[in-house]
Each structure stands twice: as structure tokens, then as C-alpha cells.
Motif scaffolding. Structure first.
Motif, mmCIF file in Angstrom:
data_model
loop_
_atom_site.group_PDB
_atom_site.id
_atom_site.type_symbol
_atom_site.label_atom_id
_atom_site.label_comp_id
_atom_site.label_asym_id
_atom_site.label_seq_id
_atom_site.Cartn_x
_atom_site.Cartn_y
_atom_site.Cartn_z
ATOM 1 N N GLN A 163 0.592 -1.274 -0.297
ATOM 2 C CA GLN A 163 0.017 -0.029 -0.068
ATOM 3 C C GLN A 163 0.924 1.382 0.034
ATOM 4 O OE1 GLN A 163 -2.852 0.234 3.486
ATOM 5 N NE2 GLN A 163 -2.831 2.463 2.987
ATOM 6 N N ILE A 164 1.924 1.268 0.714
ATOM 7 C CA ILE A 164 2.965 2.310 0.836
ATOM 8 C C ILE A 164 3.687 2.655 -0.406
ATOM 9 C CG2 ILE A 164 5.210 3.471 1.854
ATOM 10 C CD1 ILE A 164 2.727 3.235 3.619
ATOM 11 N N ILE A 165 3.653 1.481 -1.314
ATOM 12 C CA ILE A 165 4.554 1.913 -2.558
ATOM 13 C C ILE A 165 3.525 2.341 -3.334
ATOM 14 C CG2 ILE A 165 5.374 0.536 -4.414
ATOM 15 C CD1 ILE A 165 6.916 -1.464 -2.574
ATOM 16 N N GLU A 200 0.944 4.059 -2.958
ATOM 17 C CA GLU A 200 0.632 5.599 -2.868
ATOM 18 C C GLU A 200 1.544 6.594 -2.875
ATOM 19 O OE1 GLU A 200 -1.035 5.929 1.261
ATOM 20 O OE2 GLU A 200 -2.716 4.724 0.996
ATOM 21 N N TYR A 201 3.027 5.982 -2.653
ATOM 22 C CA TYR A 201 3.962 7.134 -2.644
ATOM 23 C C TYR A 201 5.094 7.107 -3.669
ATOM 24 C CZ TYR A 201 1.782 8.159 1.946
ATOM 25 O OH TYR A 201 0.880 8.354 2.948
ATOM 26 N N HIS A 202 4.957 5.895 -4.308
ATOM 27 C CA HIS A 202 6.067 5.639 -5.378
ATOM 28 C C HIS A 202 5.817 6.230 -6.877
ATOM 29 C CE1 HIS A 202 9.259 3.928 -7.830
ATOM 30 N NE2 HIS A 202 9.982 3.526 -7.106
ATOM 31 N N PRO A 203 6.486 6.990 -7.406
ATOM 32 C CA PRO A 203 6.172 7.718 -8.500
ATOM 33 C C PRO A 203 5.965 6.874 -9.799
ATOM 34 C CG PRO A 203 8.412 8.075 -8.069
ATOM 35 C CD PRO A 203 7.983 7.579 -7.022
ATOM 36 N N SER A 220 4.400 3.674 -9.392
ATOM 37 C CA SER A 220 3.395 2.766 -8.974
ATOM 38 C C SER A 220 2.411 2.951 -9.882
ATOM 39 C CB SER A 220 3.142 2.869 -7.555
ATOM 40 O OG SER A 220 2.583 4.212 -7.450
#
Length: 288
Positions: free
Chosen positions: A279-281, A283-286, A288
Motif C-alpha cells: 500500500q505504501i508503494i 501511494e508514494y512511489h512515482p 507505481s
């Protein structure tokens, strides 16, 4: 006697240590080396480790044996029976720590919900599972829990853990509630065998529950709840620790409640849920 009195180890642990020393003695005899620990050097100990590896022992078993050898030499140094410790620089094989299986809250509620409270042992089983999950006890600590060690006024229990070490562990309101139901409605009706009067959890015959009985109760409930994971009493302990750490509990406090001698044992519960990482990836990785 050193292991029993000064290290406060159990009989099983003492036997394990002695078996480790016996393996070293067998290795020395096999290689026609003097059976004198004072003449053993580091290279011979390395050869010993290679020997037990060739016997097919796992890395975990090898590491435990090496730990036993080190304890033996610490004792010899303390008693001035050797001048130096050849095991000091002996390296243990790399061990991969497998994350323990845990249940999520929904699975725990399903499993507890599978208990038939209309059955004579229903109240007991509910109280047991609430205590296992609510306080993170080992199964051996659960079956030896005594009524006299429950301090209801402060909501704590006194637990005797490994090496006969005592600790105070908080008892949840749910655990206390179902313990009271069990004691008043079920346990009071039992014909208790002499010597078992103070043990909290009893069988229908009025004697202390065995580890095997607790395992079987939990296994059957997991099957009824349709849980495919391999569930044991220790699964509740792992779940307790994981849920506490994931919820932000202080690691030292969790270590104290679990009765871990070393904080490194408790640190295994600091793993993050894979779904959360994904979920973190997202939401935050450009990319993804």
C-alpha cells in the motif's frame, strides 16, 4: 549443578547441554584426540562444527550445540579448569529466522466464536483463549496458572516462565470476565483431584490440563472456524506480540510481558505486514 543452580535452567535444558558436550566428546574420540577440554583448540572446534554439519544437522541445531559448547567453556574458565576459551571465536552458522505464523483479529474472533458455550467445557475454553491472546502466555504457563496468582484488584497475573523466572503480566478485562464465568459456573461443579485445587484450568476429571489437550482443543476449534493456517497455542502468543508491536507498543514493554530474556527475540515481531508495504508503494512511489 552449575546449570541448575546458577543458570536456573530446567531439567530438559540441562539434558540438552549435556548432550552437546557428549557430542564433542564423541568427536574427539572418533578422531583419536585427547578427551581433555583444556587441550582442545579453535581449529578442532571448527572441525567439530563441520562434522556435525556432515551429520545433516540444521543450522538451528548447530547453533544450539555451539551455544552449549560456549556455556561449557565459560563454566570451565569460571572454575579455573582451563586457562583459555577456544570457543570464543567460534562462529555459528547463519540462521534464517522464519517469521512466526499469526492470526489477524478477524481470524481470532472466528476461532473464539467457534466455541460451543453450551458445552460443559465451553466457558473454560473461552477463558483459556482469552488469556492466551490477552496476555501472550506460553502453553506451559497457561496450564500451570493458579487461582492464587490472579490479582483481580489490579488486573495482573503472576506467571512462572522459563527457568522458573516469575513475572507480572496484565490481564485484560475480557480475560477476567470469562475466567470469572468459568470459575463460578463450571469449575465450581467439578470434583477436583487432590493436588489440583489451585490450578485454574482443569479437565472434566478435575485434574490440571496437559499441553496436548490444549493443542487438541485449539486445533479442533481452528477446523470448525475454517482456518487453513497451522494454529497452535503459540500462535496466540505470536499474534498477541505482533498486534501489540504493530499497534505501536513499546518493544521493551512487550519483551517484559512475553518474558523474553533478550530484546533480539522480541524484535522478530517488528516485521511489517506485506499488504501495508504494498500500500505504501502504491501511494508514494512515482512509478507505481
Amino acid at each position: 549443578m552449575y546449570l541448575r543452580l546458577e543458570r536456573s535452567l530446567s531439567g530438559n535444558s540441562v539434558e540438552a547441554y549435556l548432550r552437546d558436550i557428549d557430542k564433542l566428546a564423541q568427536f574427539l574420540e572418533f578422531n583419536q584426540l585427547p578427551p581433555d577440554p583444556g587441550q582442545v583448540n579453535l581449529q578442532q572446534l571448527k572441525d567439530f562444527v563441520a562434522w556435525i554439519n556432515e551429520l545433516g544437522m540444521t543450522a538451528a541445531s548447530q547453533a544450539r550445540i555451539i551455544s552449549g559448547i560456549r556455556a561449557f567453556y565459560r563454566y570451565l574458565l569460571q572454575e579455573n579448569l582451563v586457562k583459555q576459551d577456544p570457543s570464543e571465536l567460534l562462529e555459528a552458522p547463519v540462521r534464517w529466522r522464519k517469521l512466526p505464523d499469526t492470526l489477524n483479529l478477524e481470524e481470532i474472533e472466528r476461532l473464539i466464536g467457534a466455541i460451543d458455550l453450551s458445552a460443559p467445557e465451553g466457558n473454560r475454553n473461552r477463558a483459556m483463549l482469552e488469556t492466551l491472546y490477552g496476555s501472550g502466555l506460553r502453553v506451559s504457563e497457561l496450564i500451570h496458572l493458579k487461582i492464587s496468582e490472579i490479582y483481580r484488584d489490579i488486573e495482573f497475573i503472576k506467571v512462572t516462565g522459563k527457568g522458573n523466572k516469575e513475572r507480572l503480566v496484565p490481564l485484560s478485562g475480557e480475560s477476567l470476565k470469562y475466567i470469572r464465568f468459568y470459575v463460578e459456573a463450571t469449575r465450581s461443579q467439578l470434583k477436583i483431584k487432590p493436588g489440583n485445587e489451585d490450578f485454574l484450568f482443569l479437565s472434566r476429571r478435575g485434574s490440571k490440563l496437559s499441553r496436548v489437550m490444549v493443542f487438541m482443543i485449539i486445533r479442533d476449534l481452528a477446523a470448525k472456524a475454517g482456518i487453513q493456517k497451522k494454529v497452535s497455542p503459540h500462535t496466540f502468543r505470536h499474534s498477541f506480540a505482533s498486534h501489540m508491536v504493530e499497534g505501536g507498543a513499546d518493544l521493551r514493554a512487550v519483551q517484559e510481558m512475553l518474558g523474553h530474556e533478550s530484546i533480539t527475540t522480541t524484535e522478530i515481531y517488528t516485521h511489517l505486514d506485506s499488504d501495508y508495504l504494498r500500500q505504501i508503494i502504491v501511494e508514494y512511489h512515482p512509478r507505481s
